[in-house]
Design an enzyme around this catalytic site. Structure first.
Site, PDB file in Angstrom:
ATOM      1  N   ARG A  36     -29.622 -70.384  29.721  1.00  0.00           N
ATOM      2  CA  ARG A  36     -30.191 -71.618  30.283  1.00  0.00           C
ATOM      3  C   ARG A  36     -31.524 -71.366  30.980  1.00  0.00           C
ATOM      4  NH1 ARG A  36     -24.648 -74.468  32.628  1.00  0.00           N
ATOM      5  NH2 ARG A  36     -24.033 -75.440  30.661  1.00  0.00           N
ATOM      6  N   LYS A 194      -7.408 -82.481  22.998  1.00  0.00           N
ATOM      7  CA  LYS A 194      -6.835 -83.801  23.222  1.00  0.00           C
ATOM      8  C   LYS A 194      -7.642 -84.928  22.599  1.00  0.00           C
ATOM      9  CE  LYS A 194      -4.623 -82.649  27.644  1.00  0.00           C
ATOM     10  NZ  LYS A 194      -4.516 -83.018  29.078  1.00  0.00           N
ATOM     11  N   GLY A 347     -19.710 -76.279  24.736  1.00  0.00           N
ATOM     12  CA  GLY A 347     -19.568 -74.865  25.059  1.00  0.00           C
ATOM     13  C   GLY A 347     -18.788 -74.058  24.040  1.00  0.00           C
ATOM     14  N   GLY A 370     -21.412 -82.567  28.307  1.00  0.00           N
ATOM     15  CA  GLY A 370     -21.071 -83.967  28.537  1.00  0.00           C
ATOM     16  C   GLY A 370     -22.155 -84.916  28.055  1.00  0.00           C
TER      17      GLY A 370
END
Length: 392
Positions: A36, A194, A347, A370
């Protein structure tokens, strides 16, 4: 998207405030992955090469606002950045009381923005305080673009000029290309443990894509919806009906949700678990599905071979364990070999890309987790919206 870009601005003799995402991981007190930080270098170097002074701000970890702990200190990040730039990068702890006066070519870093009271609540006064430090505000932190915070949104409202950094602009251009005007057929791969965490994304993509590939625990829930046995595999029985609706939506438009016909199972979830390949119909009551089988992987590879655009978020198996990595490896290699414009994010996806050595063959790798998912979902990203507003 209409937003100003840093590379189109004259920054000579100006002070540029760059919101970067240098939230890097640490191990034994040292930075374990500086990806990053390196990703932020292009914008910083552009400013330095064009006669500007630079103030960098970033968050690090999950500090409590108003409380400073040693582990929240950005000093190690500043030191590492300084090493990459070949110059000292001081950390400013009292920047509100003592506004820095910088010369062209200097770089400093503000202390961890998430320690500041009002940061997470997008406090306008804090945003104005950030903005008062600069002539130009640059948002280069796509990973935080889905959050309306003082260092991403309020500062952009208050700054004399607000624009997108090299990394941010690259993300938005690539995502826009992938989703706004995609080459067809468009294939999306959405995998994870999920359905519930990615249900809205699946529903949104079902309206946009030609084929929707699901993997991991999500695929198990879809297999349940087809009446297939999944043994003791991870699944969400309460979302079977929603899975049926998504498959029906895809079928109604001539698309599909290709599900595995063969899988790799084990009796336990463990690194040394014995793997067994079998047809989905033969999954036993005490089996756990931990990967897709070779037949299913080959079918997906054929779909990807003919794709025009591929969006990938999530591995299709427990790729961290080599005996359950075959499906994700085949998927990664198929995307790499495809002529499609491919964009990958998240990720686990990035870890899989690195593990299988296809980084250079993916058209664009998103740094946002996100933010990447919310963009796919079609949600407005607050930090991007304010840049568009300022650039209009």
């Amino acid at each position: 998207m209409a937003f100003l870009k840093l590379t189109e601005q004259n920054v000579q003799g100006k002070t540029v405030l760059i919101r970067a995402d240098m939230n890097v991981p640490f191990k034994d007190g040292k930075i374990s992955d500086d990806t990053r930080i390196r990703a932020s270098l292009a914008s910083i170097k552009y400013c330095l090469d064009n006669g500007a002074a630079v103030i960098v701000m970033t968050h690090l970890g999950r500090p409590t606002e108003g409380e400073f702990r040693p582990e929240d200190d950005v000093a190690p990040v500043a030191a590492h950045l300084g090493g990459l730039l070949g110059k000292e990068v001081k950390v400013l702890n009292d920047w509100r009381e003592n506004k820095p006066a910088l010369n062209a070519g200097e770089v400093v870093m503000l202390q961890n923005v998430r320690i500041n009271k009002g940061e997470k609540k997008n406090d306008l006064e804090l945003g104005k305080a950030y903005a008062a430090l600069c002539d130009v505000f640059v948002n280069d932190a796509f990973g935080t673009a889905h959050r309306a915070q003082a260092s991403t949104e309020a500062v952009a409202q208050a700054a004399p000029l607000a624009c997108a950094g090299v990394l941010m602009a690259g993300e938005l251009d690539a995502l826009g290309k992938a989703l706004k005007e995609p080459a067809r057929p468009m294939v999306a791969i959405v995998a994870g443990s999920k359905v519930s965490t990615k249900l809205t994304i699946l529903e949104s993509l079902a309206d946009k894509v030609d084929q929707l590939v699901v993997g991991g625990g999500i695929a198990n829930t879809f297999l349940l919806a087809q009446g297939q046995p999944i043994g003791k595999s991870l699944a969400e029985t309460d979302l079977v009906e929603e899975s049926e609706k998504i498959m029906a939506k895809m079928a109604a438009k001539g698309g599909s949700v290709p599900l595995p016909t063969d899988v790799v199972t084990a009796k336990e979830f463990a690194e040394n678990a014995a793997a067994e390949s079998k047809a989905v119909a033969d999954v036993a009551a005490d089996d756990m599905i931990l990967d897709i089988g070779s037949e299913s992987a080959a079918a997906l590879a054929e779909i990807l071979k003919n794709a025009g655009t591929v969006v990938w978020n999530g591995p299709v198996g427990v790729f961290e364990f080599d005996q359950f990595a075959g499906g994700t490896k085949a998927l990664a290699e198929a995307i790499a070999e495809s002529k499609a414009f491919s964009i990958a994010g998240g990720g686990d996806t990035l870890a899989a890309i690195a593990k299988f050595g296809v980084t250079d063959k993916i058209s664009y790798i998103s740094t946002g987790g996100g933010a990447f998912l919310e963009f796919l979902e079609g949600k407005e990203l607050p930090a991007v919206a304010v840049l568009e507003k300022r650039g209009a």
